[in-house]
Design an enzyme around this catalytic site. Structure first.
Site, PDB file in Angstrom:
ATOM      1  N   ARG A  89       0.814  -1.213   0.000  1.00  0.00           N
ATOM      2  CA  ARG A  89       0.000   0.000   0.000  1.00  0.00           C
ATOM      3  C   ARG A  89       0.846   1.262   0.000  1.00  0.00           C
ATOM      4  O   ARG A  89       0.301   2.364  -0.017  1.00  0.00           O
ATOM      5  CB  ARG A  89      -0.868   0.012   1.261  1.00  0.00           C
ATOM      6  CG  ARG A  89      -2.346  -0.254   1.033  1.00  0.00           C
ATOM      7  CD  ARG A  89      -2.959  -0.392   2.395  1.00  0.00           C
ATOM      8  NE  ARG A  89      -4.348  -0.108   2.492  1.00  0.00           N
ATOM      9  CZ  ARG A  89      -5.280  -1.024   2.722  1.00  0.00           C
ATOM     10  NH1 ARG A  89      -4.977  -2.291   2.745  1.00  0.00           N
ATOM     11  NH2 ARG A  89      -6.528  -0.668   2.912  1.00  0.00           N
ATOM     12  N   ARG A 134     -17.782  -2.589  11.386  1.00  0.00           N
ATOM     13  CA  ARG A 134     -16.352  -2.265  11.425  1.00  0.00           C
ATOM     14  C   ARG A 134     -16.178  -0.853  11.946  1.00  0.00           C
ATOM     15  O   ARG A 134     -16.852   0.073  11.506  1.00  0.00           O
ATOM     16  CB  ARG A 134     -15.767  -2.368   9.996  1.00  0.00           C
ATOM     17  CG  ARG A 134     -15.049  -3.663   9.742  1.00  0.00           C
ATOM     18  CD  ARG A 134     -14.585  -3.768   8.329  1.00  0.00           C
ATOM     19  NE  ARG A 134     -13.571  -2.797   7.949  1.00  0.00           N
ATOM     20  CZ  ARG A 134     -12.775  -2.931   6.900  1.00  0.00           C
ATOM     21  NH1 ARG A 134     -12.859  -4.000   6.151  1.00  0.00           N
ATOM     22  NH2 ARG A 134     -11.893  -2.001   6.592  1.00  0.00           N
TER      23      ARG A 134
HETATM   24  P1  AMP Z   1      -8.452  -3.142   4.610  1.00  0.00           P
HETATM   25  O1  AMP Z   1      -9.229  -4.231   5.258  1.00  0.00           O
HETATM   26  O2  AMP Z   1      -7.485  -3.647   3.572  1.00  0.00           O
HETATM   27  O3  AMP Z   1      -9.325  -2.022   4.083  1.00  0.00           O
HETATM   28  O4  AMP Z   1      -7.536  -2.496   5.763  1.00  0.00           O
HETATM   29  C1  AMP Z   1      -8.113  -1.869   6.893  1.00  0.00           C
HETATM   30  C2  AMP Z   1      -7.089  -0.953   7.537  1.00  0.00           C
HETATM   31  O5  AMP Z   1      -5.930  -1.728   7.954  1.00  0.00           O
HETATM   32  C3  AMP Z   1      -6.521   0.122   6.613  1.00  0.00           C
HETATM   33  O6  AMP Z   1      -7.351   1.287   6.570  1.00  0.00           O
HETATM   34  C4  AMP Z   1      -5.181   0.396   7.282  1.00  0.00           C
HETATM   35  O7  AMP Z   1      -5.335   1.178   8.440  1.00  0.00           O
HETATM   36  C5  AMP Z   1      -4.739  -0.984   7.753  1.00  0.00           C
HETATM   37  N1  AMP Z   1      -3.927  -1.677   6.719  1.00  0.00           N
HETATM   38  C6  AMP Z   1      -4.260  -2.791   6.010  1.00  0.00           C
HETATM   39  N2  AMP Z   1      -3.292  -3.150   5.169  1.00  0.00           N
HETATM   40  C7  AMP Z   1      -2.288  -2.239   5.319  1.00  0.00           C
HETATM   41  C8  AMP Z   1      -1.022  -2.061   4.709  1.00  0.00           C
HETATM   42  N3  AMP Z   1      -0.573  -2.870   3.755  1.00  0.00           N
HETATM   43  N4  AMP Z   1      -0.275  -1.002   5.140  1.00  0.00           N
HETATM   44  C9  AMP Z   1      -0.701  -0.170   6.101  1.00  0.00           C
HETATM   45  N5  AMP Z   1      -1.896  -0.270   6.703  1.00  0.00           N
HETATM   46  C10 AMP Z   1      -2.699  -1.303   6.326  1.00  0.00           C
END
Ligand code: AMP
Length: 193
Positions: A89, A134
């Site tokens: 990311r 969530r």
């Molecule tokens: P997601 O379920 O992929 O939308 O991730 C939820 C939250 O987890 C994001 O808004 C970030 O705060 C954190 N997160 C998930 N993957 C990453 C990553 N690769 N790098 C940094 N933060 C992450």
């Protein structure tokens, strides 16, 4: 190995499509968001640190993400390939991924970008907020997550575009339609090796 990363703004359908793809191609599946939520649910020190960042809509430190991925990879290094959901990311994470895969004597086959207009993203996330429970699905956090995405995540697209590994997929339409578009490209990669 077939190693794929699914990439796109929050609400673009990464999670939904990832589940279909890893099952269809028999890949190990790593969702950094899910792994972080698991750490939070288990109240680990890493989880507690991540929670405050996630609840504000920010991105968790690269070191933390690397730590949870390595933990996972150690137990899944013999699979046919890996599907990464929500990772990399940041540009730093792109380099980290290259290194991790190099250690396994493999490379990323393709980075798939799910393209969805911002208004549609907001609509989807607010809808999900009503159902998911969530803590990061509310309007303020959604706006912050979109800002964070534009700032830090868009360079990830450039990284892979420069290396000829970026696949732009229209993320509008039914789940089945989007899946079909993804699979057409994946099969092309599988064919050409
Ligand atoms: P997601 O379920 O992929 O939308 O991730 C939820 C939250 O987890 C994001 O808004 C970030 O705060 C954190 N997160 C998930 N993957 C990453 C990553 N690769 N790098 C940094 N933060 C992450």
């Amino acid at each position: 190995m077939l190693n794929i990363a699914l990439f796109g703004p929050p609400g673009s359908g990464k999670g939904t499509q990832s589940e279909r793809i890893f099952e269809r191609y028999g890949l190990a599946y790593i969702s950094t968001g899910d792994l972080l939520r698991r750490e939070i649910a288990e109240c680990t020190p890493l989880g507690m640190e991540a929670k405050s960042v996630i609840d504000r809509g920010g991105l968790v430190e690269d070191e933390m993400v690397v730590h949870i991925i390595e933990k996972y990879l150690n137990t899944h290094s013999h699979s046919k390939g890996i599907l990464f959901d929500g990772f990399p990311r940041t540009t730093a994470q792109c380099y980290i991924l290259e290194e991790m895969l190099a250690k396994m004597n493999t490379v990323l086959s393709g980075m798939f970008f799910l393209d969805v207009p911002e208004e549609e993203l907001r609509r989807r996330m607010l809808y999900r907020a009503q159902k998911s429970g969530r803590s990061d699905d509310n309007i303020e956090v959604i706006n912050r997550r979109l800002e964070e995405y534009h700032e830090k995540t868009l360079p990830v697209m450039e990284f892979y575009a420069e290396r000829g590994k970026l696949y732009r997929i229209n993320g509008l339409g039914s789940e089945a339609e989007v899946l079909e578009r993804l699979c057409v490209e994946i099969e092309q990669i599988v064919k050409t090796g």
